[in-house]
Design a protein around this motif. Sequence first.
Motif, PDB file in Angstrom:
ATOM      1  N   PRO A   1     -22.822  -8.441  23.538  1.00  0.00           N
ATOM      2  CA  PRO A   1     -22.625  -7.153  24.045  1.00  0.00           C
ATOM      3  C   PRO A   1     -23.874  -6.991  25.151  1.00  0.00           C
ATOM      4  CG  PRO A   1     -23.520  -6.754  21.886  1.00  0.00           C
ATOM      5  CD  PRO A   1     -22.969  -8.442  21.934  1.00  0.00           C
ATOM      6  N   ILE A   2     -24.824  -7.877  25.066  1.00  0.00           N
ATOM      7  CA  ILE A   2     -25.953  -7.584  26.095  1.00  0.00           C
ATOM      8  C   ILE A   2     -26.263  -8.961  26.741  1.00  0.00           C
ATOM      9  CG2 ILE A   2     -27.109  -5.754  24.795  1.00  0.00           C
ATOM     10  CD1 ILE A   2     -29.047  -8.078  23.507  1.00  0.00           C
ATOM     11  N   ASN A   3     -26.545  -8.943  28.008  1.00  0.00           N
ATOM     12  CA  ASN A   3     -27.062 -10.129  28.600  1.00  0.00           C
ATOM     13  C   ASN A   3     -28.422 -10.709  28.302  1.00  0.00           C
ATOM     14  OD1 ASN A   3     -28.850 -11.169  31.461  1.00  0.00           O
ATOM     15  ND2 ASN A   3     -26.892 -11.642  31.431  1.00  0.00           N
ATOM     16  N   THR A   4     -28.612 -11.932  27.776  1.00  0.00           N
ATOM     17  CA  THR A   4     -29.515 -12.614  27.348  1.00  0.00           C
ATOM     18  C   THR A   4     -30.055 -13.590  27.927  1.00  0.00           C
ATOM     19  OG1 THR A   4     -27.920 -14.307  26.354  1.00  0.00           O
ATOM     20  CG2 THR A   4     -28.425 -12.193  24.895  1.00  0.00           C
ATOM     21  N   GLY A   5     -29.768 -14.114  29.019  1.00  0.00           N
ATOM     22  CA  GLY A   5     -30.016 -15.243  29.978  1.00  0.00           C
ATOM     23  C   GLY A   5     -29.228 -16.481  29.707  1.00  0.00           C
ATOM     24  N   THR A   6     -29.443 -17.075  30.745  1.00  0.00           N
ATOM     25  CA  THR A   6     -28.637 -18.414  30.838  1.00  0.00           C
ATOM     26  C   THR A   6     -28.642 -19.462  29.675  1.00  0.00           C
ATOM     27  OG1 THR A   6     -28.380 -18.096  33.290  1.00  0.00           O
ATOM     28  CG2 THR A   6     -27.752 -20.476  32.395  1.00  0.00           C
ATOM     29  N   PRO A   7     -29.981 -19.664  29.456  1.00  0.00           N
ATOM     30  CA  PRO A   7     -29.904 -20.723  28.391  1.00  0.00           C
ATOM     31  C   PRO A   7     -29.703 -20.278  26.845  1.00  0.00           C
ATOM     32  CG  PRO A   7     -32.271 -20.526  29.716  1.00  0.00           C
ATOM     33  CD  PRO A   7     -31.101 -19.274  29.962  1.00  0.00           C
ATOM     34  N   ALA A   8     -29.695 -19.026  26.725  1.00  0.00           N
ATOM     35  CA  ALA A   8     -29.278 -18.695  25.455  1.00  0.00           C
ATOM     36  C   ALA A   8     -27.619 -18.530  25.353  1.00  0.00           C
ATOM     37  CB  ALA A   8     -29.813 -16.948  25.099  1.00  0.00           C
ATOM     38  N   ASN A   9     -27.052 -18.291  26.527  1.00  0.00           N
ATOM     39  CA  ASN A   9     -25.668 -18.256  26.722  1.00  0.00           C
ATOM     40  C   ASN A   9     -25.045 -19.730  26.833  1.00  0.00           C
ATOM     41  OD1 ASN A   9     -22.874 -16.980  27.375  1.00  0.00           O
ATOM     42  ND2 ASN A   9     -23.139 -17.650  29.496  1.00  0.00           N
ATOM     43  N   PHE A  10     -25.720 -20.793  27.375  1.00  0.00           N
ATOM     44  CA  PHE A  10     -25.650 -22.240  27.177  1.00  0.00           C
ATOM     45  C   PHE A  10     -25.665 -22.584  25.589  1.00  0.00           C
ATOM     46  CE2 PHE A  10     -26.694 -24.066  31.462  1.00  0.00           C
ATOM     47  CZ  PHE A  10     -25.825 -23.271  32.191  1.00  0.00           C
ATOM     48  N   ASN A  11     -26.570 -22.106  24.860  1.00  0.00           N
ATOM     49  CA  ASN A  11     -26.641 -22.399  23.608  1.00  0.00           C
ATOM     50  C   ASN A  11     -25.513 -22.077  22.675  1.00  0.00           C
ATOM     51  OD1 ASN A  11     -29.013 -24.137  23.900  1.00  0.00           O
ATOM     52  ND2 ASN A  11     -30.594 -22.406  23.640  1.00  0.00           N
ATOM     53  N   ARG A  12     -25.292 -20.599  22.886  1.00  0.00           N
ATOM     54  CA  ARG A  12     -24.174 -20.328  22.211  1.00  0.00           C
ATOM     55  C   ARG A  12     -22.913 -21.166  22.203  1.00  0.00           C
ATOM     56  NH1 ARG A  12     -26.373 -15.322  23.803  1.00  0.00           N
ATOM     57  NH2 ARG A  12     -24.982 -15.270  25.529  1.00  0.00           N
ATOM     58  N   GLY A  13     -22.777 -21.382  23.623  1.00  0.00           N
ATOM     59  CA  GLY A  13     -21.341 -22.230  23.790  1.00  0.00           C
ATOM     60  C   GLY A  13     -21.480 -23.655  23.231  1.00  0.00           C
ATOM     61  N   ASN A  14     -22.902 -24.089  23.215  1.00  0.00           N
ATOM     62  CA  ASN A  14     -22.923 -25.643  22.576  1.00  0.00           C
ATOM     63  C   ASN A  14     -22.641 -25.324  21.157  1.00  0.00           C
ATOM     64  OD1 ASN A  14     -23.937 -26.673  25.132  1.00  0.00           O
ATOM     65  ND2 ASN A  14     -26.039 -26.402  24.683  1.00  0.00           N
ATOM     66  N   LYS A  15     -23.124 -24.540  20.673  1.00  0.00           N
ATOM     67  CA  LYS A  15     -22.884 -24.366  19.083  1.00  0.00           C
ATOM     68  C   LYS A  15     -21.432 -24.186  18.670  1.00  0.00           C
ATOM     69  CE  LYS A  15     -27.495 -22.316  18.109  1.00  0.00           C
ATOM     70  NZ  LYS A  15     -28.226 -21.217  17.591  1.00  0.00           N
ATOM     71  N   ALA A  16     -20.588 -23.847  19.667  1.00  0.00           N
ATOM     72  CA  ALA A  16     -19.063 -23.317  19.353  1.00  0.00           C
ATOM     73  C   ALA A  16     -18.400 -24.708  19.590  1.00  0.00           C
ATOM     74  CB  ALA A  16     -18.606 -22.244  20.220  1.00  0.00           C
ATOM     75  N   CYS A  17     -18.953 -25.689  20.382  1.00  0.00           N
ATOM     76  CA  CYS A  17     -18.186 -26.782  20.936  1.00  0.00           C
ATOM     77  C   CYS A  17     -18.068 -27.593  19.506  1.00  0.00           C
ATOM     78  CB  CYS A  17     -18.850 -27.627  21.995  1.00  0.00           C
ATOM     79  SG  CYS A  17     -18.545 -26.502  23.553  1.00  0.00           S
ATOM     80  N   THR A  18     -17.135 -28.370  19.599  1.00  0.00           N
ATOM     81  CA  THR A  18     -16.769 -29.169  18.510  1.00  0.00           C
ATOM     82  C   THR A  18     -16.476 -30.736  18.837  1.00  0.00           C
ATOM     83  OG1 THR A  18     -14.608 -28.828  18.073  1.00  0.00           O
ATOM     84  CG2 THR A  18     -16.029 -27.514  16.678  1.00  0.00           C
ATOM     85  N   GLY A  19     -16.481 -31.024  20.156  1.00  0.00           N
ATOM     86  CA  GLY A  19     -16.180 -32.272  20.974  1.00  0.00           C
ATOM     87  C   GLY A  19     -17.314 -33.050  20.785  1.00  0.00           C
ATOM     88  N   GLU A  20     -17.024 -34.428  21.016  1.00  0.00           N
ATOM     89  CA  GLU A  20     -18.111 -35.411  20.897  1.00  0.00           C
ATOM     90  C   GLU A  20     -18.993 -35.299  22.105  1.00  0.00           C
ATOM     91  OE1 GLU A  20     -18.513 -40.384  21.013  1.00  0.00           O
ATOM     92  OE2 GLU A  20     -16.518 -39.163  20.039  1.00  0.00           O
ATOM     93  N   TRP A  21     -18.175 -34.920  23.339  1.00  0.00           N
ATOM     94  CA  TRP A  21     -19.034 -34.586  24.511  1.00  0.00           C
ATOM     95  C   TRP A  21     -18.809 -33.523  24.968  1.00  0.00           C
ATOM     96  CZ3 TRP A  21     -21.802 -38.318  27.696  1.00  0.00           C
ATOM     97  CH2 TRP A  21     -21.857 -39.756  27.201  1.00  0.00           C
ATOM     98  N   ILE A  22     -19.766 -32.867  25.790  1.00  0.00           N
ATOM     99  CA  ILE A  22     -19.519 -31.546  26.554  1.00  0.00           C
ATOM    100  C   ILE A  22     -19.686 -31.598  28.019  1.00  0.00           C
ATOM    101  CG2 ILE A  22     -20.371 -29.182  26.587  1.00  0.00           C
ATOM    102  CD1 ILE A  22     -21.593 -29.412  23.697  1.00  0.00           C
ATOM    103  N   LYS A  23     -18.834 -31.039  28.578  1.00  0.00           N
ATOM    104  CA  LYS A  23     -18.726 -30.812  29.936  1.00  0.00           C
ATOM    105  C   LYS A  23     -18.944 -29.454  30.423  1.00  0.00           C
ATOM    106  CE  LYS A  23     -18.747 -31.779  34.540  1.00  0.00           C
ATOM    107  NZ  LYS A  23     -19.852 -30.577  34.659  1.00  0.00           N
ATOM    108  N   ARG A  24     -20.229 -28.959  30.863  1.00  0.00           N
ATOM    109  CA  ARG A  24     -20.420 -27.462  31.388  1.00  0.00           C
ATOM    110  C   ARG A  24     -19.680 -27.381  32.737  1.00  0.00           C
ATOM    111  NH1 ARG A  24     -23.261 -25.834  27.225  1.00  0.00           N
ATOM    112  NH2 ARG A  24     -23.074 -23.775  27.832  1.00  0.00           N
TER     113      ARG A  24
END
Length: 222
Positions: A74-97
């Motif tokens: 609900p709030i803007n947290t900054g790019t690194p925190a947004n990246f980290n939330r995405g990383n935690k949700a990913c289940t693939g062996e590799w991640i392409k941002r």
Amino acid sequence: MIRNSKLISVCVDTYNAVDTVIETLESVKRQTYDNIELVITDDGSKDGTVDLCKKWIKENCGYFMGGVKLITTPINTGTPANFNRGNKACTGEWIKRISGDDLLTDDCIETLVNEITPEKQIIVCSIKSFYEDKAGVKHISDKIIPHALKFFFAWNAKKQYKYLLLHRPGFAPGMFVRKSVYDKVCGYDETCKRMEDLPFLLNVTQRGIKLWLLESVGAYYR
């Protein structure tokens, strides 16, 4: 369509990207590699980005063998925190941002997957920058990034780290990273809210993780 058992996560990072995100998502949908998990992580957009993504997901989720996830806050947290939330949700062996205003070439993931070897932990594909004029016409630069830094990718991690301490090369949109690397370094430094890439690259190269170059263009940076 290339079929492969290796699940790849494509993580689209958005913030107030209502004018560009659909084009970004369509570039992910067109991939010639089909075992993809799509993760969209939004950092508190206020312009309708999330609602637009929800509508697109409803219409297109069947294209992704690995499924689709939408992560919101609900709030803007900054790019690194947004990246980290995405990383935690990913289940693939590799991640392409990819940011919600950039584009992947149709064969980006296929080409990157073909470059995977046991010793490679981070592969950087080449990128080109572009902009759209007022008429919506795309103008793509002839300059290929980071071809001028081929010497950098020939070095070991220790020399790459020393170079990064003095310079800030702009090749982050091309990065393709094993998920285990993000886990090993605890993701991005959330205290650096506006400079996510350099601290991450310093962290990984200091730990002996070398960056490898793929010369073919895999992404377009707006």
